[in-house]
Structures are given as C-alpha cells and as structure tokens.
Design a protein around this motif. Structure first.
Motif, mmCIF file in Angstrom:
data_model
loop_
_atom_site.group_PDB
_atom_site.id
_atom_site.type_symbol
_atom_site.label_atom_id
_atom_site.label_comp_id
_atom_site.label_asym_id
_atom_site.label_seq_id
_atom_site.Cartn_x
_atom_site.Cartn_y
_atom_site.Cartn_z
ATOM 1 N N PHE A 47 7.613 -5.645 -10.141
ATOM 2 C CA PHE A 47 8.847 -5.810 -9.365
ATOM 3 C C PHE A 47 8.562 -6.498 -8.033
ATOM 4 N N GLN A 48 7.527 -6.037 -7.313
ATOM 5 C CA GLN A 48 7.223 -6.596 -5.999
ATOM 6 C C GLN A 48 6.737 -8.037 -6.080
ATOM 7 N N SER A 49 6.117 -8.397 -7.202
ATOM 8 C CA SER A 49 5.549 -9.743 -7.320
ATOM 9 C C SER A 49 6.624 -10.836 -7.356
ATOM 10 N N TRP A 50 7.881 -10.469 -7.596
ATOM 11 C CA TRP A 50 8.961 -11.444 -7.517
ATOM 12 C C TRP A 50 9.280 -11.818 -6.078
ATOM 13 N N PHE A 51 8.896 -10.947 -5.131
ATOM 14 C CA PHE A 51 9.283 -11.137 -3.734
ATOM 15 C C PHE A 51 8.110 -11.383 -2.790
ATOM 16 N N LEU A 52 6.902 -10.952 -3.190
ATOM 17 C CA LEU A 52 5.735 -11.087 -2.324
ATOM 18 C C LEU A 52 4.640 -11.880 -3.033
ATOM 19 N N LEU A 55 -3.469 -9.767 -7.057
ATOM 20 C CA LEU A 55 -3.718 -8.363 -7.385
ATOM 21 C C LEU A 55 -3.493 -8.073 -8.868
ATOM 22 N N ARG A 56 -3.017 -9.069 -9.596
ATOM 23 C CA ARG A 56 -2.599 -8.871 -10.986
ATOM 24 C C ARG A 56 -3.741 -8.361 -11.869
ATOM 25 N N TRP A 57 -4.907 -8.991 -11.740
ATOM 26 C CA TRP A 57 -6.042 -8.610 -12.583
ATOM 27 C C TRP A 57 -6.399 -7.138 -12.409
ATOM 28 N N LEU A 58 -6.502 -6.695 -11.164
ATOM 29 C CA LEU A 58 -6.907 -5.322 -10.891
ATOM 30 C C LEU A 58 -5.923 -4.322 -11.484
ATOM 31 N N SER A 62 2.170 -4.607 4.615
ATOM 32 C CA SER A 62 3.596 -4.482 4.332
ATOM 33 C C SER A 62 3.821 -3.869 2.951
ATOM 34 N N LEU A 63 3.075 -4.339 1.961
ATOM 35 C CA LEU A 63 3.191 -3.799 0.607
ATOM 36 C C LEU A 63 2.742 -2.344 0.563
ATOM 37 N N LEU A 64 1.673 -2.019 1.286
ATOM 38 C CA LEU A 64 1.168 -0.651 1.324
ATOM 39 C C LEU A 64 2.249 0.320 1.799
ATOM 40 N N PHE A 65 2.912 -0.015 2.890
ATOM 41 C CA PHE A 65 3.908 0.910 3.415
ATOM 42 C C PHE A 65 5.193 0.902 2.586
#
Length: 282
Positions: free
Chosen positions: A87-92, A97-100, A188-191
């Motif tokens: 979901f987040q990958s559409w916006f950020l 990070l995809r592989w991990l 930003s993603l972390l929080f």
C-alpha cells in the motif's frame, strides 16, 4: 473440493513468492525498467497476498476450531507487513525495500508447514468478538514487526553513512544501502507504521483487558503474556509521546522502537514458541 486444507496449497504462497523474487531479479538486470513492469510487480504482489491471506484464514479458522501457533503468528505478521509495504509503495519511493519484505514473507509462509499449530478452541471460530480481536491483534503486531525491521535498517543505514563520511566523504556505501530511500523518508515511513500499529495495539490490549470473559471465556489473568503486552504498550506510548513533545528521532527513536518490540514479541510469538517447541505443550 477444499484445496485450502491441502498441504500442497500450504506451499503455494512460498512458491509464488519465489517466482516473484525471480521476476524481480530478472527485471533488475534491465536498468531501463518500464512503468508497465512496475505495475506488473504490484499486481503480482497483490495476487500473492490474496492467496497467502486466504490460505492463512482457512488454516487458522478451521471447521474443527481455532488452530494457532507461533508459526501461524509469524506468517500472519509477514503477510500484514507485506500488505502495508504494498500500500505504501504507491505513495513513497520504497521499492528498494521490496526484496527484504518479500524474502521475510517467503520464509514465514513456509513455517506453518513445519509447525502446524494446535487446536486452541473449538468454539472461538464462531465467536465474532474473538475473531475481530484476533484480526486486529494480528494486524497490530504485523505492523509493529515491520516497524522493528525498518528501525534496524535505519540503524544500519545511519551507521554506514556516518562511517563513510568519516573515512571517505566522496566515496560510496554498499550497493544495497545506496538503494534505500533517504533517512528522512525512512523515518517518515517508520512513524506511519508506528501510529497505525499503536492505535491497533491499544484496541487489542484494552479490548482484551475489558472483555476477557467474552473474548476468551475466562476472567482476566495477569500472566506473562498480559504483562509483556502492557509493558510494550507503555513503551510505544512513551515513544510517540516523546516524538510529539520533543521531536524524538534518530538513534534514540530506533533503540526505543526495538525495546518496545522485544516486549511485544515476548508477549505474542515468544510465549507460543516456548510452549510448542521448547516445552512441547499446547
């Protein structure tokens, strides 16, 4: 014919995750990645998430009752983490990070085939209160697990950048670290993960405290699981309060996240692992 109950279907998510990684590997060799390729990857991830989610649902909420264990817990955590990433990958800009995240999902999707879990309650499946509590708790732990992994990545990235600046300011860091988003984006993603995860954790903890008899068929017991869950809740609450009041960030925030997550892991996954694998008890 119910293929969801077959062991071969249990391996299907892992097989699809493997082919997804293979597709990503082949795509990465072509530096000129087309927009269509990116959309295909997103669609592939969605399909695998759907199949993995259906398999998990039917393996936990079975006709015999509620079946669960640490392996199912980890597989659910990985599923929630990948779903949030998708979901987040559409916006950020977090495609690096995809592989991990997919590797983690692949490994965890195999665990229920090795550790099938135990029949905990024959009646819980038909109880909407219990089912709702379980789903919310799973999403909360999954998001906070992804936050912990994310915090560890931030720590590695931060140390590598500081070391590189000290040794060779114009040099290059490891290739996989270069592919990560900037630290500000990572933070930003972390929080984002922490805000949503903490809200759901609050709902989980306090619904369990207030409605223990309805949810679990027994009065509230302050066992190690409850105590560690409360410790984790207070630690996450303190972290977000410090972020709001003094703008806590960087290494201090990362250490706080990992401490709170350790308590959460002991409360949920750790207790089931000790019972099933070490003590070999239900």
């Amino acid at each position: 014919m119910d293929i969801l109950g077959h062991s071969s279907y249990g391996l299907l998510p892992a097989v699809l995750y493997f082919f997804l990684l293979l597709f990503l590997s082949l795509s990465s060799r072509n530096k000129a990645v087309s927009p269509l390729s990116g959309i295909l990857v997103q669609a592939f991830i969605f399909v695998v998430l759907l199949i993995h989610g259906l398999q998990l649902h039917d393996s936990v909420f079975t006709p015999q009752g509620f079946v669960f264990g640490f392996a199912q817990d980890l597989s659910l955590i990985a599923w929630v983490g990948l779903a949030f990433y998708w979901f987040q990958s559409w916006f950020l800009p977090i495609s690096s990070l995809r592989w991990l995240v997919i590797l983690f999902a692949l490994a965890c999707s195999l665990l229920p085939n090795l550790f099938p879990g135990t029949l905990i309650s024959p009646k819980a499946v038909s109880d909407p209160w219990f089912k709702g509590h379980f789903i919310v708790a799973t999403i909360a732990v999954g998001l906070l697990s992804l936050a912990a992994i994310h915090a560890m990545l931030m720590s590695v990235q931060d140390r590598a950048l500081h070391r590189q600046l000290a040794i060779a300011p114009n040099g290059r860091i490891a290739h996989w670290l270069e592919d990560l988003p900037p630290l500000m984006t990572m933070e930003s993603l972390l929080f984002n993960l922490l805000y949503v995860g903490f809200a759901l954790l609050s709902l989980t903890v306090f619904s369990g405290l207030l409605f223990s008899q309805t949810l679990f068929g027994k009065p509230l017991v302050f066992d190690h699981k409850t105590i560690f869950a409360l410790i984790s809740w207070f630690l996450f609450a303190g972290l977000l309060l410090a972020r709001w009041r003094v703008g806590l960030r960087g290494r201090a925030a990362v250490r706080w996240v990992l401490s709170a997550y350790t308590a959460l892991l002991l409360a949920y996954v750790g207790s089931r692992f000790v019972l099933e694998v070490i003590l070999q008890r239900v």
